[in-house]
Each structure stands twice: as structure tokens, then as C-alpha cells.
Design an enzyme around this catalytic site. Structure first.
Site, short mmCIF file in Angstrom:
data_model
loop_
_atom_site.label_atom_id
_atom_site.label_comp_id
_atom_site.label_asym_id
_atom_site.label_seq_id
_atom_site.Cartn_x
_atom_site.Cartn_y
_atom_site.Cartn_z
N TYR A 172 -7.82 -6.09 -35.31
CA TYR A 172 -8.60 -7.18 -36.05
C TYR A 172 -8.71 -8.44 -35.56
CZ TYR A 172 -8.32 -3.24 -39.00
OH TYR A 172 -7.57 -1.66 -39.37
N HIS A 228 -5.29 3.77 -33.39
CA HIS A 228 -6.36 3.69 -34.63
C HIS A 228 -7.86 4.89 -34.57
CE1 HIS A 228 -8.30 -0.22 -35.84
NE2 HIS A 228 -8.39 0.37 -36.84
#
Ligand code: NAP
Length: 285
Positions: A56, A114
Site C-alpha cells: 500500500y 498478500h
């Protein structure tokens, strides 16, 4: 007493069923103070699970979260994620240490792969276990794993130490209900729902403006957004992670885990947005 929906991890840890997402938080420096205030308000209101990732903003989200949890680290259940290409047993240690530095903490409460990449699962699990032994993470899990991936994971050594699988789930995307969700339920491994408010755009508009959604929400005196969250966490098997940069929205989201939908509400919502009857590929952003 107000009943709040919770979720239990396989190691017995009980978490409130609504936490806070942070994708795109930290991208815009002019919003920094507002975003920090929103996250801190969320923790105050009981949404103490905070989900971030090295991906992010390439670390910007973790840096902002680090600032937001300054002085309240012990109240937060901190989750971050490793990129698949960093999930080899050596690179993962470096990635985790970099996340810890950005988050200004000495450990993560949960570390997730992820999504699945090319590195063998056995190697990723070995790296995760080493991070647990070193005290850098308390536990680990995965994200964007479909049923076949989970089955494969559980066949590798220590794969059954996986605590959670984070996947896309909301009223307009119910594919996981066909086989992934039952698979998890049978093994008591909870799911984390990302994009529980369907992010933005036309699908989200379709959901929050739907006649049945607005009718059921009005019956409970809540907003359609709160209804989407209450629906998402209804089973006690799912922890939802709405992202919000606004204190007003955070307050609204935190109140949603006190909403208990009735059988009749759920039947009406099923009618408006039915789950598919056959297996569909996992929705991924
Ligand atoms: N594992 C993965 O691959 C993966 C992928 C995607 C996301 N995630 C995680 O899941 C989190 C949530 O997903 P998401 O960010 O994609 O989308 P989301 O939470 O479904 O939607 C976020 C959007 O909803 C708005 N919002 C939040 N609360 C609201 C409310 N009460 N009323 C009206 N609007 C509201 C936010 O605007 P405001 O900010 O203005 O409130 C933002 O535009 C992410 O932040 C991230 O932590 C994980």
C-alpha cells in the site's frame, strides 16, 4: 448489554468482527491528519484490528499507521502483508523488518502472504514460522487463496498454523459461499473480508441504492453501508475490514457490529443478491 459480533482465530484469540482497512491511506499528504484521526477514532470505538501491507503506497500506508498507533500500540491488533515476490524465507525476513520499522513497532500481530506467487508454499511457511520463533510476528495467514490453494497449504509442513485467509467478500460478490467459506467453517479458520463496502463505483451504487437494502437498513435505523457490514459479519466466521479516511464514516462503521440481522432480513437480501449456485473463480482486486 450490547452484543457485538466477534471472530475467533484458531489460537483462541477473539477479535471484534469489524476492523479498519488502510489501502490508499497515506497516499495524499494533505489528508494525513484527517486519516490519522480517523484511524485513532476507530481504535477508540473498538475497531482495533488495523490491516495494512508493504504494497500500500509502497510503505506509505504502513508509515501513516505507525504514526496513528503511536502511544496506543498495545490496544491495536496489527496486520500487514508481504508481497508474493518477497515471500521467500530470507527476503521475507527483510520485508517484515522493513514493515516493522515503518510501523514503528517490534512485532506484528498477524502477517499475511498478500497473494500466491511463484515461491513454493513450503518455503513461505518456513519463513513465517521463523518470524514467529524470532518474535517478529505473533501469527500468520494468507490472502486471496481459493479452496485448492488452502488445501495445498494445509498439506505442507506447519501449513495448518495458518490463522486466516483474507479475501474479497461483500453482498454483491458471494462466490466464496459456494465452497471456500464452508471449507473454512469446517476447519474453524476464519476469513477476513476485504472491500466489504464494494470499494466505490457502479456496483457499490447498485448495492446501497437497492430497494431491499435500503428497506432493511431503515428497519434497523442504520445506513445501507452499516447494513453491508452487518451482513458481511453475520456468521461469526468473517472479520470485515472497511477502509475509511473519515471520522464520521468510521463512527458509522464501528456501530455496525452491534446490528444483528434477522432470518427474514437475510432471506430478503438473498433474494435481491443471491449467492451463485456453482463454483466461480475467486474475485480478486
Ligand atoms: N488482501 C487484499 O488483496 C486486499 C485487497 C483490497 C483491499 N484490502 C484491504 O481491505 C480494505 C478495505 O477494502 P477497500 O479499501 O478496497 O474498500 P471498501 O472498504 O469496500 O470501501 C472503501 C470506500 O468506502 C468508503 N466508506 C467507508 N465507510 C463508509 C461509510 N460508512 N459510508 C460511506 N462510505 C464509506 C470509503 O470512503 P471514505 O474514506 O471517505 O470513508 C472508501 O471510498 C483495504 O483498505 C485493505 O486494507 C485487501
Amino acid at each position: 448489554m450490547i452484543k457485538r459480533q466477534t471472530v475467533k482465530l484458531p489460537d483462541g484469540t477473539v477479535l471484534p468482527a469489524i476492523g479498519q482497512g488502510t489501502w490508499h491511506i497515506g497516499d495524499d499528504p494533505s489528508k494525513r491528519n484527517t486519516e490519522i484521526a480517523a484511524l485513532r477514532r476507530g481504535v477508540e470505538l473498538g475497531m482495533h484490528v488495523i490491516d495494512t501491507a508493504e504494497m500500500y503506497g509502497e510503505g506509505l500506508s504502513e508509515e501513516l499507521v505507525g504514526e496513528a498507533i503511536h502511544g496506543i500500540r498495545d490496544e491495536v491488533f496489527l496486520v500487514s502483508k508481504v508481497y508474493p515476490h518477497n515471500a521467500g524465507k530470507n527476503r521475507m525476513i527483510t520485508s517484515c523488518e522493513q514493515s516493522l520499522r515503518r510501523l514503528k513497532t517490534d512485532h506484528l500481530d498477524l502477517y499475511l502472504l498478500h497473494w500466491r506467487g511463484d515461491i513454493p508454499l513450503a518455503e513461505t511457511v518456513e519463513g513465517m514460522e521463523r518470524l514467529v520463533e524470532d518474535g517478529k510476528i505473533a501469527r500468520w495467514g494468507v490472502s486471496n487463496f481459493d479452496t485448492k490453494d488452502m488445501e495445498e497449504l494445509l498439506r505442507v509442513k506447519n501449513g495448518d498454523h495458518c490463522m486466516v485467509n483474507q479475501v474479497l467478500y461483500h453482498l454483491g460478490s458471494r462466490g466464496i459461499e459456494v465452497d471456500l467459506m464452508p471449507w473454512h467453517k469446517e476447519r474453524n479458520i476464519p476469513l477476513m473480508a476485504y472491500s466489504p463496502l464494494a470499494q466505490g463505483g457502479s456496483l457499490r451504487k447498485e448495492l446501497v441504492q437497492n430497494e431491499i437494502v435500503t428497506k432493511v437498513a431503515a428497519k434497523h435505523n442504520i445506513s445501507p453501508f452499516q447494513l453491508l457490514l452487518a451482513w458481511c459479519v453475520r456468521s461469526g466466521q468473517v472479520l470485515a475490514l472497511p477502509k475509511s479516511s473519515s471520522e464520521k464514516h468510521v463512527k458509522e462503521n464501528a456501530a455496525a457490529y452491534e446490528v444483528m440481522l434477522t432470518k427474514e432480513d437475510l432471506e430478503q437480501l438473498d433474494h435481491a443478491f443471491p449467492a451463485p449456485s456453482n463454483k466461480v473463480p475467486l474475485d480478486i482486486i
